[in-house]
Design a protein around this motif. Sequence first.
Motif, PDB file in Angstrom:
ATOM      1  N   LEU A   1       7.774  11.639   0.925  1.00  0.00           N
ATOM      2  CA  LEU A   1       7.346  10.250   1.063  1.00  0.00           C
ATOM      3  C   LEU A   1       8.483   9.291   0.741  1.00  0.00           C
ATOM      4  CD1 LEU A   1       3.810  10.453  -0.580  1.00  0.00           C
ATOM      5  CD2 LEU A   1       4.305  10.095   1.829  1.00  0.00           C
ATOM      6  N   LEU A   2       9.256   9.618  -0.272  1.00  0.00           N
ATOM      7  CA  LEU A   2      10.358   8.755  -0.676  1.00  0.00           C
ATOM      8  C   LEU A   2      11.491   8.780   0.347  1.00  0.00           C
ATOM      9  CD1 LEU A   2      11.175   6.822  -2.873  1.00  0.00           C
ATOM     10  CD2 LEU A   2      12.220   8.712  -4.103  1.00  0.00           C
ATOM     11  N   PHE A   3      11.797   9.973   0.881  1.00  0.00           N
ATOM     12  CA  PHE A   3      12.841  10.077   1.898  1.00  0.00           C
ATOM     13  C   PHE A   3      12.499   9.209   3.107  1.00  0.00           C
ATOM     14  CE2 PHE A   3      13.801  14.652   0.355  1.00  0.00           C
ATOM     15  CZ  PHE A   3      14.572  14.134  -0.681  1.00  0.00           C
ATOM     16  N   SER A   4      11.222   9.158   3.460  1.00  0.00           N
ATOM     17  CA  SER A   4      10.812   8.403   4.640  1.00  0.00           C
ATOM     18  C   SER A   4      10.970   6.902   4.450  1.00  0.00           C
ATOM     19  CB  SER A   4       9.352   8.719   4.988  1.00  0.00           C
ATOM     20  OG  SER A   4       8.477   8.211   3.993  1.00  0.00           O
ATOM     21  N   SER A   5      11.179   6.461   3.221  1.00  0.00           N
ATOM     22  CA  SER A   5      11.272   5.028   2.958  1.00  0.00           C
ATOM     23  C   SER A   5      12.713   4.527   2.880  1.00  0.00           C
ATOM     24  CB  SER A   5      10.552   4.695   1.644  1.00  0.00           C
ATOM     25  OG  SER A   5      11.161   5.381   0.568  1.00  0.00           O
TER      26      SER A   5
ATOM     27  N   THR B   1       0.829  -1.206   0.000  1.00  0.00           N
ATOM     28  CA  THR B   1       0.000   0.000   0.000  1.00  0.00           C
ATOM     29  C   THR B   1       0.859   1.251   0.000  1.00  0.00           C
ATOM     30  OG1 THR B   1      -1.758  -1.157   1.190  1.00  0.00           O
ATOM     31  CG2 THR B   1      -1.809   1.249   1.233  1.00  0.00           C
ATOM     32  N   TYR B   2       1.898   1.252   0.831  1.00  0.00           N
ATOM     33  CA  TYR B   2       2.785   2.411   0.918  1.00  0.00           C
ATOM     34  C   TYR B   2       3.457   2.680  -0.425  1.00  0.00           C
ATOM     35  CZ  TYR B   2       6.845   5.236   2.061  1.00  0.00           C
ATOM     36  OH  TYR B   2       7.800   6.221   2.064  1.00  0.00           O
ATOM     37  N   CYS B   3       4.031   1.637  -1.026  1.00  0.00           N
ATOM     38  CA  CYS B   3       4.730   1.806  -2.301  1.00  0.00           C
ATOM     39  C   CYS B   3       3.759   2.240  -3.403  1.00  0.00           C
ATOM     40  CB  CYS B   3       5.432   0.506  -2.694  1.00  0.00           C
ATOM     41  SG  CYS B   3       6.845   0.084  -1.650  1.00  0.00           S
ATOM     42  N   ALA B   4       2.550   1.696  -3.389  1.00  0.00           N
ATOM     43  CA  ALA B   4       1.556   2.068  -4.397  1.00  0.00           C
ATOM     44  C   ALA B   4       1.173   3.536  -4.267  1.00  0.00           C
ATOM     45  CB  ALA B   4       0.318   1.180  -4.262  1.00  0.00           C
ATOM     46  N   ILE B   5       1.021   4.017  -3.031  1.00  0.00           N
ATOM     47  CA  ILE B   5       0.658   5.423  -2.809  1.00  0.00           C
ATOM     48  C   ILE B   5       1.755   6.344  -3.318  1.00  0.00           C
ATOM     49  CG2 ILE B   5       0.298   7.169  -1.020  1.00  0.00           C
ATOM     50  CD1 ILE B   5      -1.197   5.033   0.595  1.00  0.00           C
TER      51      ILE B   5
ATOM     52  N   PHE C   1       4.026   5.693  -5.571  1.00  0.00           N
ATOM     53  CA  PHE C   1       4.089   5.578  -7.024  1.00  0.00           C
ATOM     54  C   PHE C   1       2.987   6.402  -7.687  1.00  0.00           C
ATOM     55  CE2 PHE C   1       2.580   3.362 -10.884  1.00  0.00           C
ATOM     56  CZ  PHE C   1       3.697   3.554 -11.677  1.00  0.00           C
ATOM     57  N   ILE C   2       1.761   6.288  -7.199  1.00  0.00           N
ATOM     58  CA  ILE C   2       0.632   7.024  -7.784  1.00  0.00           C
ATOM     59  C   ILE C   2       0.838   8.524  -7.650  1.00  0.00           C
ATOM     60  CG2 ILE C   2      -1.835   7.519  -7.509  1.00  0.00           C
ATOM     61  CD1 ILE C   2      -2.173   4.540  -6.734  1.00  0.00           C
ATOM     62  N   ILE C   3       1.266   8.965  -6.463  1.00  0.00           N
ATOM     63  CA  ILE C   3       1.503  10.394  -6.252  1.00  0.00           C
ATOM     64  C   ILE C   3       2.615  10.889  -7.175  1.00  0.00           C
ATOM     65  CG2 ILE C   3       2.394  12.100  -4.610  1.00  0.00           C
ATOM     66  CD1 ILE C   3       0.896  10.627  -2.417  1.00  0.00           C
ATOM     67  N   SER C   4       3.681  10.113  -7.315  1.00  0.00           N
ATOM     68  CA  SER C   4       4.816  10.524  -8.145  1.00  0.00           C
ATOM     69  C   SER C   4       4.436  10.659  -9.614  1.00  0.00           C
ATOM     70  CB  SER C   4       5.965   9.509  -8.006  1.00  0.00           C
ATOM     71  OG  SER C   4       6.407   9.434  -6.673  1.00  0.00           O
ATOM     72  N   LEU C   5       3.565   9.783 -10.098  1.00  0.00           N
ATOM     73  CA  LEU C   5       3.189   9.814 -11.511  1.00  0.00           C
ATOM     74  C   LEU C   5       2.058  10.802 -11.798  1.00  0.00           C
ATOM     75  CD1 LEU C   5       3.500   8.704 -14.373  1.00  0.00           C
ATOM     76  CD2 LEU C   5       1.930   6.849 -13.751  1.00  0.00           C
ATOM     77  N   PHE C   6       1.045  10.830 -10.938  1.00  0.00           N
ATOM     78  CA  PHE C   6      -0.166  11.586 -11.249  1.00  0.00           C
ATOM     79  C   PHE C   6      -0.224  12.974 -10.603  1.00  0.00           C
ATOM     80  CE2 PHE C   6      -1.353   7.231 -12.156  1.00  0.00           C
ATOM     81  CZ  PHE C   6      -2.124   7.345 -13.299  1.00  0.00           C
TER      82      PHE C   6
ATOM     83  N   CYS D   1      16.167   4.770  -5.979  1.00  0.00           N
ATOM     84  CA  CYS D   1      15.335   4.038  -5.021  1.00  0.00           C
ATOM     85  C   CYS D   1      14.068   3.492  -5.660  1.00  0.00           C
ATOM     86  CB  CYS D   1      14.974   4.947  -3.843  1.00  0.00           C
ATOM     87  SG  CYS D   1      16.355   5.285  -2.731  1.00  0.00           S
ATOM     88  N   PHE D   2      13.622   4.089  -6.754  1.00  0.00           N
ATOM     89  CA  PHE D   2      12.406   3.604  -7.391  1.00  0.00           C
ATOM     90  C   PHE D   2      12.615   2.237  -8.040  1.00  0.00           C
ATOM     91  CE2 PHE D   2      10.333   7.686  -6.835  1.00  0.00           C
ATOM     92  CZ  PHE D   2       9.020   7.289  -6.650  1.00  0.00           C
ATOM     93  N   PHE D   3      13.856   1.803  -8.161  1.00  0.00           N
ATOM     94  CA  PHE D   3      14.104   0.431  -8.590  1.00  0.00           C
ATOM     95  C   PHE D   3      13.452  -0.533  -7.603  1.00  0.00           C
ATOM     96  CE2 PHE D   3      16.311  -3.545  -8.915  1.00  0.00           C
ATOM     97  CZ  PHE D   3      16.640  -3.673 -10.254  1.00  0.00           C
ATOM     98  N   VAL D   4      13.597  -0.237  -6.304  1.00  0.00           N
ATOM     99  CA  VAL D   4      13.000  -1.078  -5.267  1.00  0.00           C
ATOM    100  C   VAL D   4      11.473  -1.043  -5.356  1.00  0.00           C
ATOM    101  CG1 VAL D   4      12.810  -1.475  -2.785  1.00  0.00           C
ATOM    102  CG2 VAL D   4      14.991  -0.735  -3.769  1.00  0.00           C
ATOM    103  N   PHE D   5      10.909   0.144  -5.634  1.00  0.00           N
ATOM    104  CA  PHE D   5       9.459   0.243  -5.792  1.00  0.00           C
ATOM    105  C   PHE D   5       8.992  -0.633  -6.954  1.00  0.00           C
ATOM    106  CE2 PHE D   5      10.031   3.729  -3.008  1.00  0.00           C
ATOM    107  CZ  PHE D   5       8.798   4.034  -2.451  1.00  0.00           C
TER     108      PHE D   5
END
Length: 417
Positions: free
Chosen positions: A41-45, A10-14, A16-21, A102-106
């Motif tokens: 959001l990304l820094f927190s991960s 859920t966290y990764c999906a949120i 990803f959606i925020i980053s794209l849209f 880091c988005f490789f991990v996502f």
Amino acid sequence: MKNFSSGLLTYCAIVFIISLFSFKINILEIGGSGIRLDDFLLFSSLPLFLFIFDKVKIRSEFKYFFLFIGFSLLSLILGVFFNRISFLEGAFYWFRNIQYMCFFVFGMVLASHVNIDRVFRYYIIYVVIFLLLQYFSLIPTFSLFVGSGRAVANTSGPYELAVLMGLTAFFFWFESPRKIYIGLSILILFLTQSRISLVALILILFFAAFKMRGRLVFLGLCVAGVFVVSVSDIGALDRFTLLFDQKTLDSFGTIFNGIPHFNNTWAYRDWAFVDYVDVLAGTEGDKSTYIRLIRQYSLFQSIKECGASCALFGLGPSFASAAVDGNLTRLLVEYGAVGTCLFIFGIWKVVAATGKKAVKYYFFLLLITAIAIDILVSSKAMFLLWFLCGYYCHNNRFFVIKAQPLALMPLEKSETA
């Protein structure tokens, strides 16, 4: 091996959606760039990335980019030591590369749970709706290109939207053939009026067309695209014409007279973004080309005057400031020849490991666009590149488990959308 926990998915999906849209609104300005909601959001991960990288043995393809990260840190230290850049701005620009990586991990986390075909279709529809609303002034344009007549949608500018549409065109051509979405992608790219991306797309498709049965379709798309541009008032042809206009050529001698070099980023910034604006005010022709050539030329002068060590190691991340309008120049100036080679080769090794034509051609599109645009520091463009690398690499043993199976990493891709 077990699937990812629902909370992590859920966290990764949120994110990803925020980053794209989401659209670009900087919460905090730093050195001509800025931090947005998706950045926080990304820094927190980061603990997630440290945990995963601690549990796996990374294959050699990824180590080249890690080598660039280490080398670019050395460039940062040298730049601060010789007072060419500030530590805060330099560290921010340096960390951007880690953030995008880091988005490789996502991509790995979401690969078994996200249908990228569906995501790209939704995004194109979203962009079309966004552009229509902006055209009728029903929603604002969150970009510096307000009133330019160029398509921007929810991106930082038309240059970013152009490469995203190039990516979707490649995806729906090579990975999931859908003619209507290829056509929409190319049409929107035309509407951005991004000259370098348009040329890059045509060159890449021209190359690809001779390697597969798509030549007639490709030629039909090109003819249709040229027709759309010719009969409409979107200005793409006008921008090409302006580039080779005699007024543009006549002004080169004036604007390149006495271009200085700089020892630090503050002096360069005052000159490039303030003082030289007065000189451009009296010129005619393609000011967009003037600005990028003037900045790039002065930056090359700066690294030349600094000497061989700067040519190898660079002047430090953030030296070129907000907009060079040429990412290859930025790489050479900030990280030197060694850093530039490590950056390009490091990403290419990961891209090649995907085995996907769409991702490879997208990387070439970014490199060609980087001649005239700072596209390799563009958030949506780069996060999608790294995300797709993780998305396609998670099943080909790109990462090898050190000891016990990692419960967070699935082995097989499910059919779930």
